[in-house]
Write a protein that holds these residues in place. Structure first.
Motif, PDB file in Angstrom:
ATOM      1  N   LYS A 180      46.989  37.924   3.751  1.00 18.56           N
ATOM      2  CA  LYS A 180      45.820  37.568   2.946  1.00 18.56           C
ATOM      3  C   LYS A 180      44.687  37.117   3.869  1.00 18.56           C
ATOM      4  O   LYS A 180      44.908  36.405   4.844  1.00 18.56           O
ATOM      5  CB  LYS A 180      46.183  36.450   1.970  1.00 18.56           C
ATOM      6  CG  LYS A 180      47.180  36.890   0.901  1.00 18.56           C
ATOM      7  CD  LYS A 180      47.498  35.772  -0.081  1.00 18.56           C
ATOM      8  CE  LYS A 180      48.484  36.248  -1.147  1.00 18.56           C
ATOM      9  NZ  LYS A 180      48.829  35.156  -2.103  1.00 18.56           N
ATOM     10  N   LEU A 181      43.484  37.573   3.545  1.00 24.81           N
ATOM     11  CA  LEU A 181      42.308  37.246   4.343  1.00 24.81           C
ATOM     12  C   LEU A 181      41.235  36.622   3.461  1.00 24.81           C
ATOM     13  O   LEU A 181      41.040  37.032   2.316  1.00 24.81           O
ATOM     14  CB  LEU A 181      41.737  38.508   5.004  1.00 24.81           C
ATOM     15  CG  LEU A 181      42.615  39.223   6.027  1.00 24.81           C
ATOM     16  CD1 LEU A 181      41.911  40.482   6.516  1.00 24.81           C
ATOM     17  CD2 LEU A 181      42.924  38.307   7.204  1.00 24.81           C
ATOM     18  N   SER A 182      40.553  35.650   4.022  1.00 25.52           N
ATOM     19  CA  SER A 182      39.464  34.968   3.327  1.00 25.52           C
ATOM     20  C   SER A 182      38.159  35.205   4.077  1.00 25.52           C
ATOM     21  O   SER A 182      38.103  35.045   5.299  1.00 25.52           O
ATOM     22  CB  SER A 182      39.752  33.459   3.260  1.00 25.52           C
ATOM     23  OG  SER A 182      38.577  32.718   3.053  1.00 25.52           O
ATOM     24  N   GLU A 183      37.122  35.591   3.355  1.00 21.30           N
ATOM     25  CA  GLU A 183      35.809  35.771   3.981  1.00 21.30           C
ATOM     26  C   GLU A 183      35.384  34.504   4.709  1.00 21.30           C
ATOM     27  O   GLU A 183      34.904  34.558   5.841  1.00 21.30           O
ATOM     28  CB  GLU A 183      34.759  36.108   2.926  1.00 21.30           C
ATOM     29  CG  GLU A 183      34.752  37.541   2.471  1.00 21.30           C
ATOM     30  CD  GLU A 183      33.613  37.795   1.502  1.00 21.30           C
ATOM     31  OE1 GLU A 183      32.697  36.936   1.395  1.00 21.30           O
ATOM     32  OE2 GLU A 183      33.620  38.841   0.838  1.00 21.30           O
ATOM     33  N   ILE A 184      35.569  33.382   4.040  1.00 22.40           N
ATOM     34  CA  ILE A 184      35.125  32.107   4.610  1.00 22.40           C
ATOM     35  C   ILE A 184      35.880  31.817   5.903  1.00 22.40           C
ATOM     36  O   ILE A 184      35.288  31.430   6.919  1.00 22.40           O
ATOM     37  CB  ILE A 184      35.338  30.962   3.601  1.00 22.40           C
ATOM     38  CG1 ILE A 184      34.456  31.178   2.366  1.00 22.40           C
ATOM     39  CG2 ILE A 184      35.055  29.611   4.243  1.00 22.40           C
ATOM     40  CD1 ILE A 184      34.695  30.174   1.262  1.00 22.40           C
ATOM     41  N   GLU A 185      37.193  32.005   5.881  1.00 24.91           N
ATOM     42  CA  GLU A 185      38.007  31.674   7.050  1.00 24.91           C
ATOM     43  C   GLU A 185      37.738  32.635   8.203  1.00 24.91           C
ATOM     44  O   GLU A 185      37.654  32.221   9.367  1.00 24.91           O
ATOM     45  CB  GLU A 185      39.487  31.705   6.668  1.00 24.91           C
ATOM     46  CG  GLU A 185      40.435  31.267   7.762  1.00 24.91           C
ATOM     47  CD  GLU A 185      40.204  29.847   8.251  1.00 24.91           C
ATOM     48  OE1 GLU A 185      40.607  29.529   9.389  1.00 24.91           O
ATOM     49  OE2 GLU A 185      39.612  29.035   7.490  1.00 24.91           O
ATOM     50  N   VAL A 186      37.612  33.934   7.887  1.00 23.70           N
ATOM     51  CA  VAL A 186      37.320  34.902   8.941  1.00 23.70           C
ATOM     52  C   VAL A 186      35.963  34.615   9.560  1.00 23.70           C
ATOM     53  O   VAL A 186      35.791  34.649  10.789  1.00 23.70           O
ATOM     54  CB  VAL A 186      37.369  36.342   8.392  1.00 23.70           C
ATOM     55  CG1 VAL A 186      36.837  37.341   9.433  1.00 23.70           C
ATOM     56  CG2 VAL A 186      38.807  36.710   8.007  1.00 23.70           C
ATOM     57  N   ARG A 188      40.392  42.569  -4.387  1.00 22.86           N
ATOM     58  CA  ARG A 188      40.556  42.421  -5.832  1.00 22.86           C
ATOM     59  C   ARG A 188      39.741  41.224  -6.301  1.00 22.86           C
ATOM     60  O   ARG A 188      39.931  40.105  -5.797  1.00 22.86           O
ATOM     61  CB  ARG A 188      42.036  42.219  -6.172  1.00 22.86           C
ATOM     62  CG  ARG A 188      42.895  43.434  -5.852  1.00 22.86           C
ATOM     63  CD  ARG A 188      44.368  43.143  -5.976  1.00 22.86           C
ATOM     64  NE  ARG A 188      44.802  42.184  -4.956  1.00 22.86           N
ATOM     65  CZ  ARG A 188      46.075  41.844  -4.737  1.00 22.86           C
ATOM     66  NH1 ARG A 188      47.021  42.390  -5.474  1.00 22.86           N
ATOM     67  NH2 ARG A 188      46.390  40.978  -3.807  1.00 22.86           N
ATOM     68  N   PRO A 189      38.805  41.428  -7.251  1.00 22.37           N
ATOM     69  CA  PRO A 189      37.969  40.319  -7.730  1.00 22.37           C
ATOM     70  C   PRO A 189      38.808  39.149  -8.225  1.00 22.37           C
ATOM     71  O   PRO A 189      39.826  39.337  -8.897  1.00 22.37           O
ATOM     72  CB  PRO A 189      37.184  40.959  -8.887  1.00 22.37           C
ATOM     73  CG  PRO A 189      37.173  42.418  -8.566  1.00 22.37           C
ATOM     74  CD  PRO A 189      38.493  42.704  -7.898  1.00 22.37           C
ATOM     75  N   GLN A 190      38.381  37.966  -7.850  1.00 22.88           N
ATOM     76  CA  GLN A 190      39.039  36.721  -8.258  1.00 22.88           C
ATOM     77  C   GLN A 190      40.437  36.551  -7.673  1.00 22.88           C
ATOM     78  O   GLN A 190      41.171  35.648  -8.061  1.00 22.88           O
ATOM     79  CB  GLN A 190      39.125  36.614  -9.799  1.00 22.88           C
ATOM     80  CG  GLN A 190      37.838  36.882 -10.532  1.00 22.88           C
ATOM     81  CD  GLN A 190      36.701  35.990 -10.069  1.00 22.88           C
ATOM     82  OE1 GLN A 190      36.886  34.817  -9.822  1.00 22.88           O
ATOM     83  NE2 GLN A 190      35.518  36.583  -9.931  1.00 22.88           N
ATOM     84  N   ARG A 191      40.801  37.437  -6.752  1.00 21.04           N
ATOM     85  CA  ARG A 191      42.101  37.307  -6.094  1.00 21.04           C
ATOM     86  C   ARG A 191      41.901  37.499  -4.596  1.00 21.04           C
ATOM     87  O   ARG A 191      40.879  38.003  -4.147  1.00 21.04           O
ATOM     88  CB  ARG A 191      43.092  38.341  -6.632  1.00 21.04           C
ATOM     89  CG  ARG A 191      43.373  38.202  -8.120  1.00 21.04           C
ATOM     90  CD  ARG A 191      44.280  39.299  -8.625  1.00 21.04           C
ATOM     91  NE  ARG A 191      45.613  39.246  -8.034  1.00 21.04           N
ATOM     92  CZ  ARG A 191      46.562  40.146  -8.288  1.00 21.04           C
ATOM     93  NH1 ARG A 191      46.299  41.164  -9.088  1.00 21.04           N
ATOM     94  NH2 ARG A 191      47.750  40.033  -7.735  1.00 21.04           N
ATOM     95  N   ALA A 192      42.909  37.094  -3.822  1.00 22.75           N
ATOM     96  CA  ALA A 192      42.780  37.159  -2.366  1.00 22.75           C
ATOM     97  C   ALA A 192      42.717  38.600  -1.880  1.00 22.75           C
ATOM     98  O   ALA A 192      43.427  39.476  -2.384  1.00 22.75           O
ATOM     99  CB  ALA A 192      43.955  36.442  -1.709  1.00 22.75           C
TER     100      ALA A 192
END
Length: 232
Positions: free
Chosen positions: A40-46, A73-77
């Motif tokens: 799982k990847l997060s825009e904020i974390e990356v 996927r919208p609203q999901r990781a």
């Protein structure tokens, strides 16, 4: 027909944009399995880890999703896509079709200097095998095939292959766990046929070489079952 208005020229960029750099780093880490399938990847974390704003990360995520390497996927990781057997088969089909033709042309047209470049790459592959350096071997493997495309006047063929082979690359990386010698032997067979000016054998050697992924697929999948899409 003239509009009567001047069109502003695009600003020339000497260096890759931030988005391109983020895309390149993430794509490389996905293909060499540093970012494993399902991660799982997060825009904020990356963005935080790469010390950039969120917009280039968002743009890179979108580009990677278009290549099938990320699932957004919208609203999901967002997550790194699982490996899909149909996608691997399709990418390998495209690659085989294009490279079979470049090998046929290579057997007709390659010069002594061209052959020397290929021979040196094979020698470097033996050295990488002896050192157990799989990332370097993977790089040299790609370079061998790219040189054949470039030196037969078909650099655009490699561009198409490069874009489509991402799905194969993760399986190729896993296949290196089964040993590097089979891949080198495939390159030697291709080289020998091209050097002998034998178009039929060059194409046959190329097809046999690229079919290794299909033959070993089930064994590779069994070694990392959680990384493969069982619904594909």
């Amino acid at each position: 027909m003239s509009t009567g208005q001047a069109i502003e020229p695009l600003e020339k960029m000497g260096e890759p944009s931030v988005t391109d750099q983020v895309f390149g780093v993430l794509r490389h880490q996905i293909l060499n399995l540093t970012l494993e399938p399902g991660t799982k990847l997060s825009e904020i974390e990356v963005a935080r880890q790469m010390d950039v704003s969120r917009q280039p990360v968002r743009n890179a995520f979108y580009s990677l999703s278009k290549q099938g390497l990320l699932v957004i996927r919208p609203q999901r990781a967002t997550q790194v896509s699982l490996i899909s057997e149909p996608d691997v088969a399709q990418a390998n089909f495209i690659r085989t079709a294009l490279e079979a033709e470049t090998c046929r042309i290579a057997a007709q047209s390659m010069t002594k200097d061209d052959l020397k470049v290929l021979e040196t790459l094979i020698q470097d592959q033996f050295s990488a095998e002896a050192a157990g350096d799989k990332p370097l071997f993977h790089q040299l493997d790609d370079q061998f095939h790219q040189e054949i495309c470039n030196r037969t006047g078909a650099p655009h063929a490699w561009e198409i292959i490069y874009e489509s082979k991402a799905h194969v690359d993760r399986v190729r990386m896993l296949s290196l766990d089964l040993g590097l010698r089979a891949a080198i032997d495939g390159h030697v067979a291709i080289f020998d046929a091209i050097k002998a000016r034998n178009e039929v054998d060059a194409v046959a050697a190329l097809r046999a070489h690229l079919s290794r992924i299909r033959i070993a697929f089930n064994d590779i999948k069994a070694s990392h079952p959680d990384w493969f899409d069982t619904d594909a």
